[in-house]
Design a protein around this motif. Structure first.
Motif, PDB file in Angstrom:
ATOM      1  N   MET A  54       0.827  -1.201   0.000  1.00  0.00           N
ATOM      2  CA  MET A  54       0.000   0.000   0.000  1.00  0.00           C
ATOM      3  C   MET A  54       0.871   1.264   0.000  1.00  0.00           C
ATOM      4  O   MET A  54       0.576   2.217  -0.719  1.00  0.00           O
ATOM      5  N   VAL A  55       1.927   1.264   0.793  1.00  0.00           N
ATOM      6  CA  VAL A  55       2.836   2.416   0.840  1.00  0.00           C
ATOM      7  C   VAL A  55       3.436   2.668  -0.544  1.00  0.00           C
ATOM      8  O   VAL A  55       3.432   3.795  -1.040  1.00  0.00           O
ATOM      9  N   ILE A  56       3.930   1.619  -1.171  1.00  0.00           N
ATOM     10  CA  ILE A  56       4.557   1.755  -2.492  1.00  0.00           C
ATOM     11  C   ILE A  56       3.549   2.282  -3.512  1.00  0.00           C
ATOM     12  O   ILE A  56       3.855   3.187  -4.288  1.00  0.00           O
ATOM     13  N   ASN A  57       2.340   1.755  -3.476  1.00  0.00           N
ATOM     14  CA  ASN A  57       1.324   2.194  -4.433  1.00  0.00           C
ATOM     15  C   ASN A  57       0.818   3.597  -4.163  1.00  0.00           C
ATOM     16  O   ASN A  57       0.705   4.408  -5.090  1.00  0.00           O
ATOM     17  N   GLU A  58       0.490   3.909  -2.917  1.00  0.00           N
ATOM     18  CA  GLU A  58      -0.080   5.214  -2.586  1.00  0.00           C
ATOM     19  C   GLU A  58       0.914   6.357  -2.807  1.00  0.00           C
ATOM     20  O   GLU A  58       0.540   7.424  -3.252  1.00  0.00           O
ATOM     21  N   TYR A  59       2.167   6.127  -2.468  1.00  0.00           N
ATOM     22  CA  TYR A  59       3.179   7.161  -2.641  1.00  0.00           C
ATOM     23  C   TYR A  59       3.834   7.084  -4.021  1.00  0.00           C
ATOM     24  O   TYR A  59       4.700   7.883  -4.328  1.00  0.00           O
ATOM     25  N   GLN A  60       3.451   6.103  -4.817  1.00  0.00           N
ATOM     26  CA  GLN A  60       4.032   5.862  -6.141  1.00  0.00           C
ATOM     27  C   GLN A  60       5.563   5.856  -6.054  1.00  0.00           C
ATOM     28  O   GLN A  60       6.260   6.594  -6.746  1.00  0.00           O
ATOM     29  N   VAL A  61       6.052   4.990  -5.192  1.00  0.00           N
ATOM     30  CA  VAL A  61       7.479   4.906  -4.894  1.00  0.00           C
ATOM     31  C   VAL A  61       8.220   4.206  -6.029  1.00  0.00           C
ATOM     32  O   VAL A  61       7.792   3.161  -6.506  1.00  0.00           O
ATOM     33  N   SER A  99      15.947   7.410  -2.711  1.00  0.00           N
ATOM     34  CA  SER A  99      14.941   8.151  -1.940  1.00  0.00           C
ATOM     35  C   SER A  99      13.669   7.331  -1.766  1.00  0.00           C
ATOM     36  O   SER A  99      13.026   7.389  -0.717  1.00  0.00           O
ATOM     37  N   GLY A 100      13.300   6.559  -2.765  1.00  0.00           N
ATOM     38  CA  GLY A 100      12.122   5.698  -2.669  1.00  0.00           C
ATOM     39  C   GLY A 100      12.316   4.594  -1.651  1.00  0.00           C
ATOM     40  O   GLY A 100      11.425   4.301  -0.845  1.00  0.00           O
ATOM     41  N   ARG A 101      13.480   3.976  -1.674  1.00  0.00           N
ATOM     42  CA  ARG A 101      13.773   2.915  -0.712  1.00  0.00           C
ATOM     43  C   ARG A 101      13.812   3.468   0.708  1.00  0.00           C
ATOM     44  O   ARG A 101      13.345   2.831   1.653  1.00  0.00           O
ATOM     45  N   GLU A 102      14.354   4.668   0.870  1.00  0.00           N
ATOM     46  CA  GLU A 102      14.418   5.300   2.193  1.00  0.00           C
ATOM     47  C   GLU A 102      13.017   5.617   2.714  1.00  0.00           C
ATOM     48  O   GLU A 102      12.746   5.449   3.889  1.00  0.00           O
ATOM     49  N   LEU A 103      12.133   6.078   1.836  1.00  0.00           N
ATOM     50  CA  LEU A 103      10.766   6.380   2.242  1.00  0.00           C
ATOM     51  C   LEU A 103      10.073   5.115   2.748  1.00  0.00           C
ATOM     52  O   LEU A 103       9.439   5.129   3.809  1.00  0.00           O
ATOM     53  N   TYR A 162      -4.036   9.232  -0.735  1.00  0.00           N
ATOM     54  CA  TYR A 162      -3.276  10.306  -1.365  1.00  0.00           C
ATOM     55  C   TYR A 162      -2.803   9.938  -2.760  1.00  0.00           C
ATOM     56  O   TYR A 162      -2.376   8.826  -3.014  1.00  0.00           O
ATOM     57  N   ARG A 163      -2.885  10.878  -3.655  1.00  0.00           N
ATOM     58  CA  ARG A 163      -2.330  10.736  -5.000  1.00  0.00           C
ATOM     59  C   ARG A 163      -1.379  11.919  -5.222  1.00  0.00           C
ATOM     60  O   ARG A 163      -1.809  13.063  -5.116  1.00  0.00           O
ATOM     61  N   PRO A 164      -0.112  11.674  -5.492  1.00  0.00           N
ATOM     62  CA  PRO A 164       0.822  12.778  -5.693  1.00  0.00           C
ATOM     63  C   PRO A 164       0.478  13.559  -6.960  1.00  0.00           C
ATOM     64  O   PRO A 164      -0.110  13.008  -7.890  1.00  0.00           O
ATOM     65  N   PRO A 165       0.828  14.854  -6.991  1.00  0.00           N
ATOM     66  CA  PRO A 165       0.563  15.651  -8.184  1.00  0.00           C
ATOM     67  C   PRO A 165       1.350  15.097  -9.372  1.00  0.00           C
ATOM     68  O   PRO A 165       2.461  14.605  -9.217  1.00  0.00           O
TER      69      PRO A 165
END
Length: 92
Positions: free
Chosen positions: A47-54, A60-64, A88-91
């Motif tokens: 869910m974290v990976i999908n919601e934040y579009q990591v 930086s993505g791995r750190e998040l 949340y959907r990032p801009p």
């Protein structure tokens, strides 16, 4: 069955015995988190990976994801998870 006092749920639970491929964090996670809570994190990680579009290809993505994991498992300081709560959907 080996037991561990879990910092996430606060209860005694089954220890993680399978490799979790977390490098330096693996020993800390296995010593402080039960198998049940780790399985919950594995679902939350998706869910974290999908919601934040990591992008896991970027540091930086791995750190998040690692920060979110530490907060979810109560292994570090809390982080803002409101984006997950609000879908949340990032801009773009």
């Amino acid at each position: 069955m080996t037991a561990v006092q879990c910092v996430t749920c606060g209860q005694q639970g089954e220890a993680i015995t399978d490799p979790i491929f977390m490098g330096k964090l693996e020993a800390e996670i296995k010593a402080k988190v039960c198998k049940n809570c780790w399985k919950k994190w594995e679902s939350m990680r998706v869910m974290v990976i999908n919601e934040y579009q990591v992008n896991l290809g970027e540091e930086s993505g791995r750190e998040l994801v690692k920060k979110q994991m530490r907060a979810f498992l109560k292994l570090g300081e809390p982080v803002d998870t409101s984006k997950l709560d609000q879908n949340y959907r990032p801009p773009q």
